[in-house]
Structures are given as structure tokens and as C-alpha cells.
Design a protein around this motif. Sequence first.
Motif, short mmCIF file in Angstrom:
data_model
loop_
_atom_site.label_atom_id
_atom_site.label_comp_id
_atom_site.label_asym_id
_atom_site.label_seq_id
_atom_site.Cartn_x
_atom_site.Cartn_y
_atom_site.Cartn_z
N THR A 106 0.85 -1.19 0.00
CA THR A 106 0.00 0.00 0.00
C THR A 106 0.88 1.24 0.00
O THR A 106 1.77 1.36 0.84
CB THR A 106 -0.90 0.03 1.26
OG1 THR A 106 -1.62 -1.20 1.35
CG2 THR A 106 -1.88 1.19 1.20
N ALA A 107 0.63 2.15 -0.93
CA ALA A 107 1.33 3.44 -0.95
C ALA A 107 0.60 4.40 -0.03
O ALA A 107 -0.62 4.55 -0.12
CB ALA A 107 1.38 3.98 -2.37
N LEU A 108 1.33 5.04 0.87
CA LEU A 108 0.73 5.98 1.82
C LEU A 108 0.90 7.41 1.32
O LEU A 108 1.75 7.70 0.46
CB LEU A 108 1.36 5.80 3.20
CG LEU A 108 1.32 4.38 3.78
CD1 LEU A 108 1.95 4.34 5.17
CD2 LEU A 108 -0.12 3.85 3.83
N ALA A 109 0.09 8.31 1.86
CA ALA A 109 0.04 9.68 1.37
C ALA A 109 1.37 10.42 1.52
O ALA A 109 1.70 11.29 0.71
CB ALA A 109 -1.07 10.44 2.09
N ASP A 110 2.15 10.07 2.54
CA ASP A 110 3.40 10.79 2.79
C ASP A 110 4.59 10.22 2.00
O ASP A 110 5.73 10.61 2.22
CB ASP A 110 3.73 10.79 4.28
CG ASP A 110 4.04 9.40 4.82
OD1 ASP A 110 3.86 8.41 4.07
OD2 ASP A 110 4.45 9.30 5.98
N GLY A 111 4.30 9.29 1.10
CA GLY A 111 5.38 8.69 0.31
C GLY A 111 5.90 7.39 0.89
O GLY A 111 6.68 6.69 0.25
N SER A 112 5.48 7.10 2.11
CA SER A 112 5.86 5.80 2.69
C SER A 112 5.13 4.68 1.97
O SER A 112 4.13 4.90 1.28
CB SER A 112 5.50 5.76 4.18
OG SER A 112 6.20 6.75 4.89
N VAL A 113 5.65 3.49 2.12
CA VAL A 113 5.01 2.30 1.55
C VAL A 113 4.87 1.28 2.67
O VAL A 113 5.80 1.08 3.46
CB VAL A 113 5.84 1.70 0.39
CG1 VAL A 113 5.18 0.43 -0.14
CG2 VAL A 113 6.00 2.72 -0.74
N ARG A 114 3.69 0.66 2.74
CA ARG A 114 3.44 -0.34 3.77
C ARG A 114 3.24 -1.71 3.13
O ARG A 114 2.47 -1.85 2.18
CB ARG A 114 2.22 0.02 4.60
CG ARG A 114 1.86 -1.06 5.63
CD ARG A 114 0.78 -0.60 6.57
NE ARG A 114 1.29 0.54 7.36
CZ ARG A 114 0.51 1.48 7.88
NH1 ARG A 114 -0.78 1.43 7.69
NH2 ARG A 114 1.05 2.46 8.57
N LEU A 115 3.97 -2.67 3.66
CA LEU A 115 3.76 -4.07 3.26
C LEU A 115 2.99 -4.75 4.38
O LEU A 115 3.41 -4.69 5.54
CB LEU A 115 5.09 -4.78 3.04
CG LEU A 115 6.02 -4.23 1.96
CD1 LEU A 115 7.31 -5.07 1.91
CD2 LEU A 115 5.36 -4.20 0.60
N THR A 116 1.90 -5.38 4.05
CA THR A 116 1.15 -6.16 5.03
C THR A 116 1.39 -7.63 4.74
O THR A 116 1.06 -8.13 3.66
CB THR A 116 -0.35 -5.84 4.96
OG1 THR A 116 -0.53 -4.44 5.20
CG2 THR A 116 -1.13 -6.63 6.00
N VAL A 117 2.04 -8.29 5.69
CA VAL A 117 2.45 -9.68 5.52
C VAL A 117 1.49 -10.57 6.31
O VAL A 117 1.28 -10.36 7.51
CB VAL A 117 3.89 -9.90 6.01
CG1 VAL A 117 4.32 -11.35 5.82
CG2 VAL A 117 4.84 -8.95 5.30
N THR A 118 0.92 -11.55 5.65
CA THR A 118 0.07 -12.52 6.33
C THR A 118 0.64 -13.92 6.09
O THR A 118 1.41 -14.14 5.15
CB THR A 118 -1.38 -12.44 5.84
OG1 THR A 118 -1.39 -12.53 4.41
CG2 THR A 118 -2.04 -11.16 6.27
N ALA A 119 0.24 -14.82 6.95
CA ALA A 119 0.83 -16.16 6.91
C ALA A 119 0.35 -16.93 5.68
O ALA A 119 -0.77 -16.76 5.21
CB ALA A 119 0.44 -16.92 8.17
#
Lengths: 137, 64
Positions: A106-119
Amino acid sequence: MSHLVTVAAKATDPAALAAACTRLKLPPPQTETVTFFDRSVQSGLAVRPPGFVYPIVCDVETGELHHDVYEGRWGDESFVGRLLQAYALEKARLQARARGHRVAETALADGSVRLTVTAGPMGFGGAPQSLTTGEAA
Amino acid sequence: MSPRIEITVTPAGETSIQTKGFAGPSCEAASKPYEDALGVATAKRRTPEYHAVAPVAQTVEQQA
């Protein structure tokens, strides 16, 4: 239950660095020995972003990124951070892949990127599978 | 909430790893491979959720 860890990313994986260059639409890193303006010499994987006088040299032994942008005149300093961001994202993706975990980005508004890891099928305790460099891209 | 690990990387390359929805200290075991792969952990804190009491399954015995 939960905890939060802050990590200082170290670029020690050539495969993840190559994937980071692909993400940023840069040529693949090349092994070089670079003499910077101050005559310091660095050997490692050199990344050449557009507009940079000197490449960014990654020492994969220490994970450090060496560069000289002369206060922004010889290259955009913020690009060094973006390279490290891309590296961390690709390294985490490689780790998830090796362990059979699923990843959503997921690209966040501040330029950060989030990875959501699930099993994956093996849960979070699965033993890692080795990856070859060719699988990294 | 299903267990998950959220890895957030800023444009400056600052990286944080947060676990959510795990039961007990298994969250630390789950995130450790990512911490080790990415670099060096510089700070760590347990969120209030970590210290919450885990729900205990209760067994109701039926009398014959």
C-alpha cells in the motif's frame, strides 16, 4: 498482541538491491571501485541514478551506501533515501517469498510504503526456502 | 483480527515493523526474521495490545 520495532536498514543483499533498481527503473547495479571527489575510494555495487555525478556505492559487507552529491548540486540527496526505501521493500518481499508468506503493498500519502504480511499455508513458523538471484526480480 | 506483520518504509528509508493480532510472544518470533533480514533493530517497544490478557478458552463440562 503486538510490538513495534524500528530497524536501520542495511543494504547487504545484492539480489534485493537489483530488485530495488528495477523498482526505481534504474539500470542494474554494477561492481565498481569509485574514487569520490575527496579522493576516498569505495568498492561495491554502484547504482547510477539520473543526474548523479558520482554513483551511489553500496558496500554489501556493511550495508552502507556511499555517495557524494555536494549539497544537492551533484545529485538529489533524497534519492539516496528512496533507494534505501526500495531496497527495504524488496528485501522484505524476498523474505516473505522465502517463507511462503503473502504480501500486500500500500502506498501511503506521505510517500511511505506499507507491506502487510500474512501467513501462508505453513503459518508464520515456516522454515525459509532459499531463493536464487534470478527469482528476485 | 488475523495475525499480520506491517512493514512501513518512509521515503528516507526509515523502516518499522509492527505485529498485530498475535497471541502471546509469538509475535516476536514471527517478526524476527524480517528484522534480521532488513538490518539492525534500533528500538523496540511492546504496544498495549502486547500486555493484554489473552482470552482463555473455557471448558464447560456437562454432567451426565
